[in-house]
Design a protein around this motif. Structure first.
Motif, PDB file in Angstrom:
ATOM      1  N   ARG A   1     -65.416   9.517 -48.014  1.00 35.60           N
ATOM      2  CA  ARG A   1     -65.988   8.508 -49.073  1.00 35.60           C
ATOM      3  C   ARG A   1     -67.346   8.221 -48.715  1.00 35.60           C
ATOM      4  O   ARG A   1     -67.603   8.211 -47.561  1.00 35.60           O
ATOM      5  CB  ARG A   1     -65.033   7.401 -49.032  1.00 35.60           C
ATOM      6  CG  ARG A   1     -63.591   7.534 -49.407  1.00 35.60           C
ATOM      7  CD  ARG A   1     -62.856   6.261 -49.403  1.00 35.60           C
ATOM      8  NE  ARG A   1     -61.661   6.111 -50.130  1.00 35.60           N
ATOM      9  CZ  ARG A   1     -60.332   6.451 -49.622  1.00 35.60           C
ATOM     10  NH1 ARG A   1     -60.455   6.739 -48.190  1.00 35.60           N
ATOM     11  NH2 ARG A   1     -59.344   6.468 -50.123  1.00 35.60           N
ATOM     12  N   VAL A   2     -68.105   8.053 -49.647  1.00 35.41           N
ATOM     13  CA  VAL A   2     -69.624   7.764 -49.652  1.00 35.41           C
ATOM     14  C   VAL A   2     -69.653   6.153 -49.311  1.00 35.41           C
ATOM     15  O   VAL A   2     -69.099   5.379 -50.169  1.00 35.41           O
ATOM     16  CB  VAL A   2     -70.286   8.081 -50.737  1.00 35.41           C
ATOM     17  CG1 VAL A   2     -72.081   7.612 -50.772  1.00 35.41           C
ATOM     18  CG2 VAL A   2     -70.167   9.632 -50.931  1.00 35.41           C
ATOM     19  N   LEU A   3     -70.237   5.789 -48.224  1.00 33.48           N
ATOM     20  CA  LEU A   3     -70.297   4.229 -47.817  1.00 33.48           C
ATOM     21  C   LEU A   3     -71.827   3.888 -48.049  1.00 33.48           C
ATOM     22  O   LEU A   3     -71.976   2.659 -48.070  1.00 33.48           O
ATOM     23  CB  LEU A   3     -69.677   4.022 -46.760  1.00 33.48           C
ATOM     24  CG  LEU A   3     -68.241   4.300 -46.342  1.00 33.48           C
ATOM     25  CD1 LEU A   3     -67.889   4.188 -45.051  1.00 33.48           C
ATOM     26  CD2 LEU A   3     -67.575   3.116 -47.136  1.00 33.48           C
TER      27      LEU A   3
ATOM     28  N   VAL B   1     -59.718  -0.262 -55.217  1.00 31.14           N
ATOM     29  CA  VAL B   1     -59.453  -1.541 -55.431  1.00 31.14           C
ATOM     30  C   VAL B   1     -58.463  -1.920 -56.338  1.00 31.14           C
ATOM     31  O   VAL B   1     -57.551  -2.653 -56.076  1.00 31.14           O
ATOM     32  CB  VAL B   1     -60.704  -2.427 -55.666  1.00 31.14           C
ATOM     33  CG1 VAL B   1     -60.450  -3.919 -55.739  1.00 31.14           C
ATOM     34  CG2 VAL B   1     -61.725  -2.372 -54.402  1.00 31.14           C
ATOM     35  N   ALA B   2     -58.550  -1.077 -57.724  1.00 26.55           N
ATOM     36  CA  ALA B   2     -57.515  -1.493 -58.673  1.00 26.55           C
ATOM     37  C   ALA B   2     -56.116  -0.919 -58.360  1.00 26.55           C
ATOM     38  O   ALA B   2     -55.011  -1.921 -58.464  1.00 26.55           O
ATOM     39  CB  ALA B   2     -57.931  -0.723 -59.888  1.00 26.55           C
ATOM     40  N   LEU B   3     -56.014   0.030 -57.565  1.00 23.68           N
ATOM     41  CA  LEU B   3     -54.758   0.617 -56.865  1.00 23.68           C
ATOM     42  C   LEU B   3     -54.150  -0.485 -55.978  1.00 23.68           C
ATOM     43  O   LEU B   3     -53.080  -0.867 -56.035  1.00 23.68           O
ATOM     44  CB  LEU B   3     -54.875   1.838 -56.303  1.00 23.68           C
ATOM     45  CG  LEU B   3     -53.623   2.507 -55.884  1.00 23.68           C
ATOM     46  CD1 LEU B   3     -52.440   2.716 -56.675  1.00 23.68           C
ATOM     47  CD2 LEU B   3     -53.802   3.799 -54.952  1.00 23.68           C
TER      48      LEU B   3
ATOM     49  N   LEU C   1     -60.186  -1.977 -46.465  1.00 20.35           N
ATOM     50  CA  LEU C   1     -59.125  -1.397 -47.410  1.00 20.35           C
ATOM     51  C   LEU C   1     -58.511  -0.323 -47.334  1.00 20.35           C
ATOM     52  O   LEU C   1     -57.356  -0.205 -47.458  1.00 20.35           O
ATOM     53  CB  LEU C   1     -59.679  -1.707 -48.649  1.00 20.35           C
ATOM     54  CG  LEU C   1     -59.036  -1.454 -49.937  1.00 20.35           C
ATOM     55  CD1 LEU C   1     -58.042  -2.887 -50.313  1.00 20.35           C
ATOM     56  CD2 LEU C   1     -59.865  -0.872 -51.192  1.00 20.35           C
ATOM     57  N   TRP C   2     -59.216   0.566 -46.972  1.00 19.77           N
ATOM     58  CA  TRP C   2     -58.874   2.091 -46.839  1.00 19.77           C
ATOM     59  C   TRP C   2     -58.079   2.208 -45.325  1.00 19.77           C
ATOM     60  O   TRP C   2     -57.123   3.035 -45.435  1.00 19.77           O
ATOM     61  CB  TRP C   2     -59.931   2.990 -46.880  1.00 19.77           C
ATOM     62  CG  TRP C   2     -60.724   2.932 -48.141  1.00 19.77           C
ATOM     63  CD1 TRP C   2     -60.149   2.863 -49.574  1.00 19.77           C
ATOM     64  CD2 TRP C   2     -62.288   3.131 -48.446  1.00 19.77           C
ATOM     65  NE1 TRP C   2     -61.143   2.978 -50.535  1.00 19.77           N
ATOM     66  CE2 TRP C   2     -62.392   2.914 -49.832  1.00 19.77           C
ATOM     67  CE3 TRP C   2     -63.399   2.768 -47.822  1.00 19.77           C
ATOM     68  CZ2 TRP C   2     -63.684   3.024 -50.317  1.00 19.77           C
ATOM     69  CZ3 TRP C   2     -64.624   2.912 -48.198  1.00 19.77           C
ATOM     70  CH2 TRP C   2     -64.774   2.897 -49.760  1.00 19.77           C
ATOM     71  N   THR C   3     -58.534   1.526 -44.327  1.00 19.28           N
ATOM     72  CA  THR C   3     -58.008   1.898 -43.182  1.00 19.28           C
ATOM     73  C   THR C   3     -56.636   0.960 -42.776  1.00 19.28           C
ATOM     74  O   THR C   3     -55.858   1.307 -42.189  1.00 19.28           O
ATOM     75  CB  THR C   3     -59.075   1.771 -41.963  1.00 19.28           C
ATOM     76  OG1 THR C   3     -59.400   0.244 -41.980  1.00 19.28           O
ATOM     77  CG2 THR C   3     -60.153   2.682 -42.173  1.00 19.28           C
ATOM     78  N   HIS C   4     -56.808  -0.261 -43.497  1.00 16.80           N
ATOM     79  CA  HIS C   4     -55.699  -1.038 -42.998  1.00 16.80           C
ATOM     80  C   HIS C   4     -55.432  -1.978 -44.294  1.00 16.80           C
ATOM     81  O   HIS C   4     -55.439  -3.041 -44.725  1.00 16.80           O
ATOM     82  CB  HIS C   4     -55.999  -2.295 -42.088  1.00 16.80           C
ATOM     83  CG  HIS C   4     -56.324  -1.503 -40.662  1.00 16.80           C
ATOM     84  ND1 HIS C   4     -55.512  -0.867 -39.824  1.00 16.80           N
ATOM     85  CD2 HIS C   4     -57.558  -1.476 -40.167  1.00 16.80           C
ATOM     86  CE1 HIS C   4     -56.137  -0.499 -38.683  1.00 16.80           C
ATOM     87  NE2 HIS C   4     -57.484  -0.630 -38.879  1.00 16.80           N
ATOM     88  N   PRO C   5     -54.979  -1.148 -45.213  1.00 18.21           N
ATOM     89  CA  PRO C   5     -54.703  -1.887 -46.738  1.00 18.21           C
ATOM     90  C   PRO C   5     -53.603  -2.905 -46.619  1.00 18.21           C
ATOM     91  O   PRO C   5     -53.714  -3.888 -47.690  1.00 18.21           O
ATOM     92  CB  PRO C   5     -54.240  -0.549 -47.544  1.00 18.21           C
ATOM     93  CG  PRO C   5     -53.693   0.448 -46.722  1.00 18.21           C
ATOM     94  CD  PRO C   5     -54.483   0.356 -45.314  1.00 18.21           C
ATOM     95  N   GLU C   6     -52.896  -2.836 -45.710  1.00 18.21           N
ATOM     96  CA  GLU C   6     -51.543  -3.946 -45.506  1.00 18.21           C
ATOM     97  C   GLU C   6     -52.197  -5.144 -44.915  1.00 18.21           C
ATOM     98  O   GLU C   6     -51.515  -6.280 -45.051  1.00 18.21           O
ATOM     99  CB  GLU C   6     -50.399  -3.272 -44.837  1.00 18.21           C
ATOM    100  CG  GLU C   6     -50.550  -3.065 -43.302  1.00 18.21           C
ATOM    101  CD  GLU C   6     -51.457  -1.956 -42.877  1.00 18.21           C
ATOM    102  OE1 GLU C   6     -51.773  -1.928 -41.664  1.00 18.21           O
ATOM    103  OE2 GLU C   6     -51.830  -1.207 -43.928  1.00 18.21           O
TER     104      GLU C   6
ATOM    105  N   SER D   1     -48.864  -0.377 -47.123  1.00 22.01           N
ATOM    106  CA  SER D   1     -49.188   0.214 -45.772  1.00 22.01           C
ATOM    107  C   SER D   1     -48.980   1.691 -46.302  1.00 22.01           C
ATOM    108  O   SER D   1     -48.237   2.339 -46.846  1.00 22.01           O
ATOM    109  CB  SER D   1     -47.866  -0.059 -44.719  1.00 22.01           C
ATOM    110  OG  SER D   1     -48.166   0.799 -43.536  1.00 22.01           O
ATOM    111  N   GLY D   2     -50.231   2.415 -45.549  1.00 20.27           N
ATOM    112  CA  GLY D   2     -50.335   3.646 -45.822  1.00 20.27           C
ATOM    113  C   GLY D   2     -50.826   4.332 -47.364  1.00 20.27           C
ATOM    114  O   GLY D   2     -50.525   5.429 -47.905  1.00 20.27           O
ATOM    115  N   LEU D   3     -51.369   3.314 -48.145  1.00 16.38           N
ATOM    116  CA  LEU D   3     -51.628   3.431 -49.468  1.00 16.38           C
ATOM    117  C   LEU D   3     -52.754   4.522 -49.645  1.00 16.38           C
ATOM    118  O   LEU D   3     -52.911   5.344 -50.605  1.00 16.38           O
ATOM    119  CB  LEU D   3     -52.197   2.156 -50.013  1.00 16.38           C
ATOM    120  CG  LEU D   3     -52.514   2.279 -51.636  1.00 16.38           C
ATOM    121  CD1 LEU D   3     -50.999   2.355 -52.303  1.00 16.38           C
ATOM    122  CD2 LEU D   3     -52.779   0.561 -51.967  1.00 16.38           C
ATOM    123  N   PHE D   4     -53.687   4.596 -48.694  1.00 18.56           N
ATOM    124  CA  PHE D   4     -54.789   5.411 -48.717  1.00 18.56           C
ATOM    125  C   PHE D   4     -54.881   6.486 -47.510  1.00 18.56           C
ATOM    126  O   PHE D   4     -54.483   6.114 -46.351  1.00 18.56           O
ATOM    127  CB  PHE D   4     -56.096   4.594 -48.782  1.00 18.56           C
ATOM    128  CG  PHE D   4     -56.106   3.673 -49.928  1.00 18.56           C
ATOM    129  CD1 PHE D   4     -56.552   4.270 -51.294  1.00 18.56           C
ATOM    130  CD2 PHE D   4     -56.128   2.570 -49.474  1.00 18.56           C
ATOM    131  CE1 PHE D   4     -56.601   3.417 -52.270  1.00 18.56           C
ATOM    132  CE2 PHE D   4     -56.355   1.589 -50.660  1.00 18.56           C
ATOM    133  CZ  PHE D   4     -56.288   1.990 -51.970  1.00 18.56           C
TER     134      PHE D   4
END
Length: 417
Positions: free
Chosen positions: A74-76, A53-55, A92-97, A65-68
């Motif tokens: 990841r543990v959910l 989240v900080a990143l 956030l991980w799949t569609h950060p944009e 886009s493509g940040l992760f």
């Protein structure tokens, strides 16, 4: 003579209100490092969540886009934080944009609240509250919430920074309820630190804002806080006036009524009007259930019971307070002081000295000057014993408000048909 005509003003210059930026997230020795000292087992995944989240917060929106790597492990499934938080962070991980800032902020807020309720997870609670405020950077209420979390853990300078930012945002967006709430929160921190003159200035600002913009709830809260401050300063008649005004603003159905009733009863207990305070404390017991708030209620109930000679009720309250796992919070030192005052009323000098010493150490550790002074006064009374002061007969205005509050709490506690 000048070669060009002297420039003249063409009208009033538009003022651009300054908005203080939020404080930088803690990055030493690296981002989120303090969380690792608190989180074990699967909870350690929150460290990864926080860093992600900080990143995301620190990356410009057009570069997310493509940040992760969406397929990175990841543990959910965590024990504790809500499934809604995990769902929002999965986006956030799949569609950060395209993930909504409000959804990220809500997820971080829920994690912060969970960490506070767990107890002992101060760094986690603070970090995620600040992430929430950073994710939704125009939200004044989230900035104020970050300030309150810092205040509760005695991180006063960061709390002050967030309060100032929240008030700036509220004023810029003409959000008057949030503006008044910011003054109240900042005043509460000053009060907690024993800075009474500064606290009063903030409470009066909140009251004036509420009165100007016809904000009933904030007006009630301002008079409530002014009551508590007047009580602390020994101005009991002024405190009673604020109590009556606050009761009128709040109304019987207000959600904070049990807490307000408790504070008014505390005003009466300080004046030895135990017969008015005791039934109100007793009626509030089933309505105030959060552990750290309940210890303060039990301590005040025990003090009033001791004043009336109800020794068994006092010892039950004593057990409830001393059985609490002593995680530092803003109520614990004051609870020790009040249970110590009750012990002294029953002639239990050794016990009063014990809890008074605990209160003094904790208040000093947290920088709570007012409670420190109360603890020192208690210990002074232990060292120089005098005859216990007898209960006083409350005046008619106190009796009337006590009846109103008691009826209100009993109605709140009664099961609905």
């Amino acid at each position: 003579m000048l070669l060009t005509e002297r420039p003249e003003p063409t009208g009033a210059r538009k003022r651009h209100r300054r908005i203080l930026p939020g404080p930088s997230l803690a990055t030493r020795p690296f981002e989120g490092a303090a969380l690792l000292d608190e989180l074990e087992g699967t909870r350690g995944a929150l460290f990864t969540w926080a860093r992600d989240v900080a990143l995301w917060v620190q990356t410009p929106p057009d570069q997310r886009s493509g940040l992760f790597w969406p397929d990175a492990p990841r543990v959910l499934d965590l024990q504790g934080p809500s499934a809604r938080a995990a769902a929002a962070l999965r986006g956030l991980w799949t569609h950060p944009e395209s993930v909504r800032s409000a959804a990220v902020a809500e997820a971080c807020t829920s994690i912060s609240e969970w960490a506070e309720n767990e107890g002992g997870l101060a760094s986690t609670a603070i970090y995620f509250a600040e992430l929430a405020a950073s994710a939704s950077e125009d939200d004044a209420l989230l900035a104020l919430a970050a300030g309150r979390v810092n205040r509760r853990y005695a991180v006063y300078e960061r709390a002050r920074h967030w309060y100032e930012r929240g008030i700036d945002l509220a004023r810029a967006h003409a959000d008057r309820p949030a503006q008044a709430a910011g003054y109240l929160s900042w005043g509460n921190m000053e009060f907690q630190r024993g800075r009474h003159a500064s606290a009063r200035r903030f409470f009066v600002r909140a009251w004036r804002t509420a009165r100007k913009f016809h904000l009933r709830e904030e007006g009630g809260a301002a008079r409530h806080n002014l009551m508590t401050l007047a009580l602390e300063r020994g101005k009991f008649d002024e405190a009673q006036d604020h109590a009556l005004a606050a009761f009128g603003f709040y109304g019987r159905q207000h959600g904070r009524m049990p807490y307000f009733a408790h504070d008014v009863a505390q005003l009466w207990a300080w004046q030895r009007f135990y017969s008015a305070a005791y039934p109100v404390f007793l009626a509030a017991v089933p309505l105030i259930t959060h552990p750290k708030e309940r210890i303060k209620l039990l301590a005040n109930l025990g003090r009033a019971a001791a004043g009336l000679g109800e020794s068994q009720v006092f010892f039950d309250a004593w057990q409830g307070v001393t059985a609490y796992v002593p995680r530092p919070n803003e109520h614990l030192a004051e609870a020790y002081v009040n249970i110590g005052e009750g012990a002294l009323l029953l002639g239990l000098a050794a016990q009063a000295h014990d809890v008074g010493s605990r209160a003094l150490a904790l208040a000093r550790e947290r920088g709570e000057s007012s409670t420190e002074a109360q603890a020192e006064a208690l210990l002074s009374k232990v060292r120089t014993p005098t005859a216990p002061l007898v209960p006083l007969e409350p005046p008619d205005t106190v009796k009337a408000l006590s009846r109103w509050l008691l009826q209100t709490l009993q109605e709140r506690a009664a099961p609905s048909m």
